[in-house]
Scaffold this active site. Structure first.
Site, PDB file in Angstrom:
ATOM      1  CG  ASP A   1      -0.444   0.137   8.311  1.00 18.74           C
ATOM      2  OD1 ASP A   1      -1.204   1.031   8.741  1.00 18.74           O
ATOM      3  OD2 ASP A   1       0.738   0.341   7.978  1.00 18.74           O
TER       4      ASP A   1
ATOM      5  CE  LYS B   1       0.894   1.464   4.375  1.00 15.28           C
ATOM      6  NZ  LYS B   1       1.697   2.608   4.654  1.00 15.28           N
TER       7      LYS B   1
HETATM    8  O1  C5P Z   1       0.287  -1.046  14.876  1.00 14.38           O
HETATM    9  P1  C5P Z   1       1.709  -1.137  14.449  1.00 14.38           P
HETATM   10  O2  C5P Z   1       2.408  -2.340  15.026  1.00 14.38           O
HETATM   11  O3  C5P Z   1       1.909  -1.036  12.984  1.00 14.38           O
HETATM   12  O4  C5P Z   1       2.416   0.136  15.075  1.00 14.38           O
HETATM   13  C1  C5P Z   1       3.812   0.263  15.150  1.00 14.38           C
HETATM   14  C2  C5P Z   1       4.156   1.452  16.024  1.00 14.38           C
HETATM   15  O5  C5P Z   1       3.802   2.680  15.368  1.00 14.38           O
HETATM   16  C3  C5P Z   1       3.406   1.505  17.334  1.00 14.38           C
HETATM   17  O6  C5P Z   1       4.067   0.763  18.329  1.00 14.38           O
HETATM   18  C4  C5P Z   1       3.421   2.985  17.649  1.00 14.38           C
HETATM   19  O7  C5P Z   1       4.664   3.379  18.158  1.00 14.38           O
HETATM   20  C5  C5P Z   1       3.278   3.622  16.269  1.00 14.38           C
HETATM   21  N1  C5P Z   1       1.869   3.915  15.909  1.00 14.38           N
HETATM   22  C6  C5P Z   1       1.219   4.965  16.538  1.00 14.38           C
HETATM   23  N2  C5P Z   1      -0.081   5.231  16.201  1.00 14.38           N
HETATM   24  C7  C5P Z   1      -0.715   4.522  15.251  1.00 14.38           C
HETATM   25  C8  C5P Z   1      -0.061   3.457  14.594  1.00 14.38           C
HETATM   26  C9  C5P Z   1       1.252   3.187  14.948  1.00 14.38           C
HETATM   27  O8  C5P Z   1       1.774   5.659  17.395  1.00 14.38           O
HETATM   28  N3  C5P Z   1      -1.979   4.817  14.943  1.00 14.38           N
END
Ligand code: C5P
Length: 317
Positions: free
Chosen positions: A146, A19
């Protein structure tokens, strides 16, 4: 998510598309510590493939053609398989999984998230679990912000942590991107959000009414209804403001892309470091790649051309 075309009863292939972010706006901070986002995500036809073979020994074994990838319990494919096994209650479910990697790793293109989404969809089918798409999307949110988008795909407004999806009308003529990335550079997503917070927390919106107002503003943007080259997405990525100044490979990529004559707009994807230029169609994107290939190579940038894709993870090749 397309559920057609299983090849054999105990063996199937799943396509996992990358994406890009057409819009990534950080609204504020949530109680769970994540950021409240307003995004538009778009699937593109740069894809990984997963080949799945069912076994009955309770073991999920992952191998990949990319030796730099970790294939243990921190891989989202393995996490997705374990989540499905827990939900099914059948510990004897097993699978041999071969991952053919084409999406660059740590690039801001959701390659790992899409592989996890593909494992959820594929193993649900392979193991005959018959979980609904909505159930899979809910489970996907446990794997990462995501991952729900990667299950659904196409063009979606993504709110909340990025896991609340609202589909956007699919364009009749798909646009295309010229995508570039320095293969030697990775950006940590937690670092990018953390740095953004350090610099911008004083401007964060603070309540649900303000969040909803921004969501509504985005829903009503004319460039989204539907996406079309005549009124191209202006492209916004708030993380670009903190990543580009400290990542020369990103700033350099953006500078080169901004000078391409027929590019409609240019941005970084996700937390980077991949960057892309938007084109009205794949032919224009291919021409630009051909004309400027040497410039990208000289700057140490790998490059791809991809069309927009109207769907996410798909069973069958
Ligand atoms: O959800 P994911 O594992 O992809 O997120 C990775 C990191 O990105 C999270 O631990 C956080 O630090 C940051 N993040 C965030 N807010 C979001 C998505 C991700 O702060 N909405």
């Amino acid at each position: 998510m397309k559920m057609s075309m299983t090849r054999f009863e105990d063996c199937l292939t799943v396509t996992a598309p990358a994406k890009i972010n057409l819009h990534l706006e950080v609204l504020g901070l949530r109680r769970d510590g994540f950021h409240e986002l307003a995004m538009v995500m778009q699937s593109i036809d740069l894809v990984d493939d997963l080949e799945l073979i069912a076994t009955e020994d309770g073991i999920v074994n992952l191998i990949s053609d990319d030796p730099s990838l970790t294939t243990g319990s921190d891989n989202l494919i393995i996490k997705a398989a374990e989540l499905l096994k827990n939900v099914s209650g059948s510990r004897e479910l097993g699978a041999s999984i071969y991952l053919r990697k084409r999406i660059p790793i740590g690039a801001g293109l959701a390659g790992g998230s899409s592989d996890g989404a593909a494992a959820l969809v594929g193993l649900n089918c392979l193991w005959g679990l018959e979980l609904s798409e909505q159930k899979l999307i809910n489970m996907a949110a446990e794997l990462g912000s995501d991952v729900p988008f990667c299950v659904a795909g196409g063009t979606q407004l993504c709110f909340g942590r990025g896991d609340h999806l609202e589909p956007v009308q699919v364009p009749s003529d798909p646009m295309a991107v010229l995508l570039v990335k320095d293969p030697s550079v990775c950006v940590s997503t937690p670092w990018a959000y953390g740095r953004y917070r350090e610099l911008n927390a004083c401007d964060y919106l603070e309540n649900e009414i303000e969040f909803e107002q921004r969501r509504q503003d985005l829903r009503e943007e004319t460039w989204l209804r539907p996406l079309r080259a005549a009124d191209p997405a202006p492209l916004r990525n708030d993380l670009q403001k903190v990543v580009a100044p400290v990542t020369p490979a990103v700033q350099n990529a953006l500078d080169i892309l901004c000078n391409l004559p027929e590019a409609l707009s240019v941005a970084m994807s996700g937390s980077g470091p991949s960057c892309f230029a938007l084109y009205s169609d794949i032919e224009r994107a291919r021409n630009a790649l051909q004309l400027h290939r040497k410039t990208f190579e000289a700057a140490g940038l790998a490059s791809w051309c991809c069309s927009f894709r109207a769907e996410g993870v798909k069973l069958g090749l």
